[in-house]
Scaffold this motif. Structure first.
Motif, PDB file in Angstrom:
ATOM      1  N   GLY A 187       0.792  -1.220   0.000  1.00  0.00           N
ATOM      2  CA  GLY A 187       0.000   0.000   0.000  1.00  0.00           C
ATOM      3  C   GLY A 187       0.823   1.267   0.000  1.00  0.00           C
ATOM      4  N   GLY A 188       0.407   2.200   0.797  1.00  0.00           N
ATOM      5  CA  GLY A 188       1.072   3.493   0.925  1.00  0.00           C
ATOM      6  C   GLY A 188       0.673   4.100   2.255  1.00  0.00           C
ATOM      7  N   GLY A 189      -0.428   4.818   2.246  1.00  0.00           N
ATOM      8  CA  GLY A 189      -0.929   5.412   3.485  1.00  0.00           C
ATOM      9  C   GLY A 189      -1.449   6.808   3.255  1.00  0.00           C
ATOM     10  N   LEU A 190      -1.880   7.444   4.339  1.00  0.00           N
ATOM     11  CA  LEU A 190      -2.384   8.799   4.269  1.00  0.00           C
ATOM     12  C   LEU A 190      -1.902   9.572   5.482  1.00  0.00           C
ATOM     13  N   ALA A 191      -2.082  10.896   5.463  1.00  0.00           N
ATOM     14  CA  ALA A 191      -1.608  11.727   6.566  1.00  0.00           C
ATOM     15  C   ALA A 191      -2.420  13.001   6.642  1.00  0.00           C
ATOM     16  N   PHE A 192      -2.619  13.483   7.867  1.00  0.00           N
ATOM     17  CA  PHE A 192      -3.106  14.846   8.091  1.00  0.00           C
ATOM     18  C   PHE A 192      -1.884  15.755   8.023  1.00  0.00           C
ATOM     19  N   VAL A 193      -1.946  16.807   7.195  1.00  0.00           N
ATOM     20  CA  VAL A 193      -0.746  17.614   6.954  1.00  0.00           C
ATOM     21  C   VAL A 193      -1.009  19.098   7.213  1.00  0.00           C
ATOM     22  N   ILE A 194       0.034  19.766   7.662  1.00  0.00           N
ATOM     23  CA  ILE A 194       0.094  21.226   7.720  1.00  0.00           C
ATOM     24  C   ILE A 194       1.211  21.616   6.765  1.00  0.00           C
ATOM     25  N   SER A 195       0.845  22.307   5.674  1.00  0.00           N
ATOM     26  CA  SER A 195       1.775  22.517   4.552  1.00  0.00           C
ATOM     27  C   SER A 195       1.943  24.004   4.278  1.00  0.00           C
ATOM     28  N   PRO A 196       3.137  24.427   3.816  1.00  0.00           N
ATOM     29  CA  PRO A 196       3.354  25.852   3.538  1.00  0.00           C
ATOM     30  C   PRO A 196       2.728  26.344   2.239  1.00  0.00           C
ATOM     31  N   ASP A 197       2.355  25.444   1.326  1.00  0.00           N
ATOM     32  CA  ASP A 197       1.747  25.906   0.078  1.00  0.00           C
ATOM     33  C   ASP A 197       0.615  24.971  -0.320  1.00  0.00           C
ATOM     34  N   ASP A 198      -0.137  25.395  -1.329  1.00  0.00           N
ATOM     35  CA  ASP A 198      -1.327  24.656  -1.742  1.00  0.00           C
ATOM     36  C   ASP A 198      -1.221  24.130  -3.161  1.00  0.00           C
ATOM     37  N   GLU A 199      -0.010  23.936  -3.662  1.00  0.00           N
ATOM     38  CA  GLU A 199       0.172  23.432  -5.019  1.00  0.00           C
ATOM     39  C   GLU A 199       1.001  22.155  -5.069  1.00  0.00           C
ATOM     40  N   TYR A 200       1.813  21.922  -4.060  1.00  0.00           N
ATOM     41  CA  TYR A 200       2.820  20.866  -4.125  1.00  0.00           C
ATOM     42  C   TYR A 200       2.223  19.501  -3.758  1.00  0.00           C
ATOM     43  N   VAL A 201       2.535  18.495  -4.554  1.00  0.00           N
ATOM     44  CA  VAL A 201       2.238  17.099  -4.241  1.00  0.00           C
ATOM     45  C   VAL A 201       3.543  16.329  -4.338  1.00  0.00           C
ATOM     46  N   GLY A 202       3.913  15.652  -3.254  1.00  0.00           N
ATOM     47  CA  GLY A 202       5.173  14.924  -3.226  1.00  0.00           C
ATOM     48  C   GLY A 202       5.093  13.588  -3.932  1.00  0.00           C
ATOM     49  N   ASP A 203       6.112  12.767  -3.695  1.00  0.00           N
ATOM     50  CA  ASP A 203       6.203  11.471  -4.360  1.00  0.00           C
ATOM     51  C   ASP A 203       5.229  10.462  -3.775  1.00  0.00           C
ATOM     52  N   ALA A 204       4.979   9.407  -4.553  1.00  0.00           N
ATOM     53  CA  ALA A 204       4.096   8.325  -4.115  1.00  0.00           C
ATOM     54  C   ALA A 204       4.849   7.381  -3.181  1.00  0.00           C
ATOM     55  N   GLY A 205       4.212   6.246  -2.891  1.00  0.00           N
ATOM     56  CA  GLY A 205       4.846   5.248  -2.035  1.00  0.00           C
ATOM     57  C   GLY A 205       5.009   5.739  -0.621  1.00  0.00           C
ATOM     58  N   GLY A 206       6.171   5.471  -0.031  1.00  0.00           N
ATOM     59  CA  GLY A 206       6.415   5.821   1.364  1.00  0.00           C
ATOM     60  C   GLY A 206       6.453   7.303   1.645  1.00  0.00           C
ATOM     61  N   PHE A 207       6.533   8.138   0.606  1.00  0.00           N
ATOM     62  CA  PHE A 207       6.553   9.583   0.816  1.00  0.00           C
ATOM     63  C   PHE A 207       5.149  10.143   1.060  1.00  0.00           C
ATOM     64  N   LEU A 208       4.104   9.333   0.813  1.00  0.00           N
ATOM     65  CA  LEU A 208       2.717   9.690   1.112  1.00  0.00           C
ATOM     66  C   LEU A 208       2.264  10.985   0.442  1.00  0.00           C
ATOM     67  N   GLY A 209       2.965  11.414  -0.607  1.00  0.00           N
ATOM     68  CA  GLY A 209       2.594  12.665  -1.270  1.00  0.00           C
ATOM     69  C   GLY A 209       2.969  13.893  -0.469  1.00  0.00           C
ATOM     70  N   ILE A 210       3.704  13.722   0.649  1.00  0.00           N
ATOM     71  CA  ILE A 210       4.055  14.850   1.516  1.00  0.00           C
ATOM     72  C   ILE A 210       5.292  15.562   1.003  1.00  0.00           C
ATOM     73  N   MET A 211       6.340  14.813   0.681  1.00  0.00           N
ATOM     74  CA  MET A 211       7.577  15.389   0.149  1.00  0.00           C
ATOM     75  C   MET A 211       8.172  14.422  -0.851  1.00  0.00           C
ATOM     76  N   ASP A 212       9.250  14.835  -1.496  1.00  0.00           N
ATOM     77  CA  ASP A 212       9.843  13.974  -2.517  1.00  0.00           C
ATOM     78  C   ASP A 212      11.174  13.413  -2.035  1.00  0.00           C
TER      79      ASP A 212
END
Length: 723
Positions: free
Chosen positions: A110-135
């Motif tokens: 799988g991968g997973g999900l997270a509740f995030v507090i982010s500095p911008d509203d455009e960025y999507v990180g990498d898939a897999g273990g990065f959970l779309g949070i960072m690359d």
């Protein structure tokens, strides 16, 4: 008269008191934020990457065939104050959310999900273990997240594939809890509830997880950290991020409420110790938040005394109000009643007037499908007229098939936008409805964002984000600066990603029908944004499209589309192939004049010309000479072969757009492209059936030029729009 004046004055005081009370009650802390799924609208959420709406919930990832790795993010569209400027005072916040994780293929990871507090509203990180949070490069600093991880990743020191962790600017969690210890299985598909509370004064965060609607007494994570040390801006964005890694894992957010303030405890948290707000019932919908069961209870407030107690208290304290009214006698009572009746009558007349204006305005909109256009913002004609200076010809920045595009500056915000003024013809109105109903529901980083619409005073107007670098067509052929190869490669990948989203990732498949360089816009970073959905059609997946009049621009139209009038995802792929060859060669798909020997002979059709070069073993001759060989030859060859593969005469042999994306990023090999261009043939029965099905629906004639050896279909004029 004195009685009436006194009554009117009393009524005025009542109104003034009501206004003052309304203002004071609305004057909450300037930094407080409070919302939930019952109050959120589509415009107050931002869906990025794979995130999309499905049956009233938000899905962060998509149900796609494996292997597939993707990431998605949903954010509250407005930034939230997390720090007071020039101080170390950080906000307190509480959030409650319900989510589920479903894996349709248990054998895949799988991968997973997270509740995030982010500095911008455009960025999507990498898939897999990065959970779309960072690359993988560690980009996107200033992120605080609470992860619910279903993938054990040794790189990030995960303890297992079923844990919750606190991530502070790193995918390696500062605090971790094994959810097996409390009997919660993230991948069970069951609804999981979570509470996250942070106190700005004690700098303590607590995370609770349970299947139950009741908040547990003990948190699974309790840690002390200073939020100021990790957030990079005073204003941050909140939401959720999720990802997959070669799996079909679906992450759904079913309910979300959030509250923050600079008080000791945010207003919403007062209800949390005794239990969370009730989550929505299974039938509750994000798009239908009117049900009482969806809205959480309001914050508790001090009880107010009833009227009788208030009166007796006043009598005992001063005796003024009650005794004065009695002293004035029945006249004062009559005055109060008369003034009250007058005031109520005035309010009734005002309501009737407002309703009448609204009814007339709705009537003027004729039979416009209002249910289709609830999601984007509705602008007034006056606002857009001012924004474009009365649709001044000096503000024109482009022309479409059925309308003109103007640059506009919104008077309320100063935002610069593009305003498309659809023509008054029936086709212009059809395009307006088509574009609004389709693009208004789409969210992808490589699509032009529709801000809103206006249908007033006989005008049909669409408002988009303004693209500072104009269209790809102008960047290739009208700009004094040569568009460099890295930009061209990035643009082609962006368009392919957008088409893969339209064809395979939307709830209903979207066929664009007008893929061309003039409909590909470029933002400030020269990222591609596909626009102009006036000819687009939505169909159910795996459903055969209806025959229509062939629409689009010559040079980009697939041969089978010209014959049958049936637009499919494969006809879009052909158009994309023509765009690829156009971008790589710097040559238009149809040359109106015969080109010289340096361009490869007298063939004015770009696709035919590149096929002939490939047959002769001179494919690299097609590369744009203006690039002065400043490109990687292997990359250029691959791009040209991708263009030819997409331009294959047989639609079945063309790749899907998802495969094209994989080819361009190096995850898949380019299929073998035959040296000699294949011919497209129909059996007699298939051809007759196609023509019989098409003729009844066509209102225009298409001239078909046929040779005895093969069926070939060629346009007679370059850039001709077929309607």
């Amino acid at each position: 008269m004195a009685s009436f004046s006194g009554g009117f004055y009393f009524c005025f005081l009542l109104v003034a008191s009501f206004v003052l009370f309304s203002c004071s009650s609305g004057n909450v802390s300037w930094a407080a934020t409070d919302f939930d799924f019952g109050t959120l609208t589509l415009s107050s959420m931002k869906l990025l990457g794979d995130a999309h709406l499905s049956n009233g919930s938000v899905r962060l990832t998509r149900d796609l065939g494996v292997p597939y790795s993707g990431a998605g993010k949903v954010l509250y569209s407005k930034p939230i104050k997390f720090r007071r400027p020039g101080t170390q005072s950080s906000a307190s916040f509480s959030t409650f959310f319900s989510f589920s994780v479903t894996n349709l293929n248990p054998s895949s990871i799988g991968g997973g999900l997270a509740f995030v507090i982010s500095p911008d509203d455009e960025y999507v990180g990498d898939a897999g273990g990065f959970l779309g949070i960072m690359d993988a490069k560690g980009a996107q600093s200033g992120v605080v997240a609470v992860e619910f991880d279903t993938l054990m990743d040794v790189e990030f020191k995960d303890i297992n594939g079923n844990h919750v962790g606190l991530d502070l600017n790193s995918m390696i969690s500062t605090r971790v809890c094994d959810l097996d210890t409390i009997g919660v299985d993230l991948k069970s598909g069951d609804l999981v509830n979570s509470w996250v509370d942070y106190s700005g004064s004690t700098r303590m965060i607590k995370v609770y997880v349970s299947y139950s609607n009741l908040k547990p007494k003990e948190p699974v994570i309790s840690a002390t950290f200073d939020l100021n040390e990790y957030i990079v801006n005073d204003f941050m964005f909140v939401g959720f991020s999720g990802s997959t890694q070669g799996s079909t894992e679906i992450h759904s957010i079913e309910w979300w409420s959030f509250s923050s303030s600079f008080d000791e405890t945010p207003s919403y948290s007062s209800v949390l110790p005794s239990g969370p707000p009730p989550p929505p019932p299974p039938t509750a919908s994000l798009m239908n938040p009117t049900a009482d069961t969806v809205t959480p209870p309001p914050p508790s407030v001090a009880p107010q005394p009833d009227n009788s107690n208030a009166t007796s208290h006043e009598d005992k304290g001063s005796g003024k109000c009650h005794n004065q009214l009695c002293k004035n006698g029945p006249g004062a009572v009559v005055g109060v009643v008369t003034a009250g009746a007058f005031f109520l009558g005035f309010c009734a007349l005002a309501l009737i007037w407002v309703y009448n204006k609204k009814f007339k305005r709705e009537k003027k909109s004729e039979t416009l499908a209002s249910d289709v256009i609830k999601m984007p913002k509705e602008f007034s004609y006056k606002e857009l007229n001012i924004a474009t200076k009365g649709f001044d010809s000096n503000r024109i920045i482009g022309h479409g098939a059925f309308g003109t595009v103007y640059k506009g500056i919104l008077p309320a915000t100063g935002d610069v936008v593009a305003v498309k003024r659809c023509s008054h013809s029936g086709q212009g109105k059809t395009e307006f409805l088509s574009e609004l109903s389709i693009i208004g529901t789409l969210r992808h980083r490589n699509l032009v964002r529709l801000q809103g619409w206006c249908h007033e005073k006989g005008e049909s107007l669409l408002v988009y984000d303004l693209m500072p670098n104009g269209s790809l067509d102008k960047a290739l052929f009208e700009s004094r600066m040569i568009l460099p190869w890295p930009h061209r490669r990035k643009i082609l990948l962006g368009v392919a990603s957008a088409l893969a989203y339209l064809h395979q990732e939307c709830e209903n498949q979207v066929i664009h029908r007008d893929i061309k360089t003039s409909n590909i816009m470029l933002d400030e970073g020269f990222n591609a944004r596909l626009g102009d959905f006036g000819l687009a059609r939505q169909i159910e997946h795996d459903k055969s499209p209806d025959a229509t009049v062939a629409a689009g621009t010559m040079g980009y139209l697939a041969p089978e589309y010209l014959l049958t009038g049936r637009a499919t995802d494969k006809t879009d792929v052909f158009s994309y192939g023509a765009v690829v060859l156009e971008v790589a060669s710097g040559r238009r798909p149809i040359e109106k004049e015969v080109v010289g020997v340096g361009k490869g002979g007298a063939n004015s059709n770009l696709v035919e010309w590149v096929w002939s070069l490939h047959r002769e073993g001179r494919l690299m001759v097609a590369a744009d000479p203006r690039l002065s060989n400043e490109f990687d030859e292997a990359e250029m060859r691959k791009v040209l072969l991708v263009g030819l593969a997409c331009s294959h005469p047989d639609p079945i042999a063309r790749p899907t757009m998802r495969c094209v994306v994989q080819m361009l990023v190096g995850e898949a090999e380019v299929p073998i492209v035959p040296r000699t261009k294949p011919t497209m043939s129909f059996s007699t029965s298939d051809l007759l059936m196609t023509l019989q099905d098409s003729v009844s629906d066509l209102n225009a004639m298409i001239t078909i030029s046929t040779s005895s050896s093969e069926n070939s279909f060629t346009g007679v004029a370059g850039g001709l729009d077929l309607v």
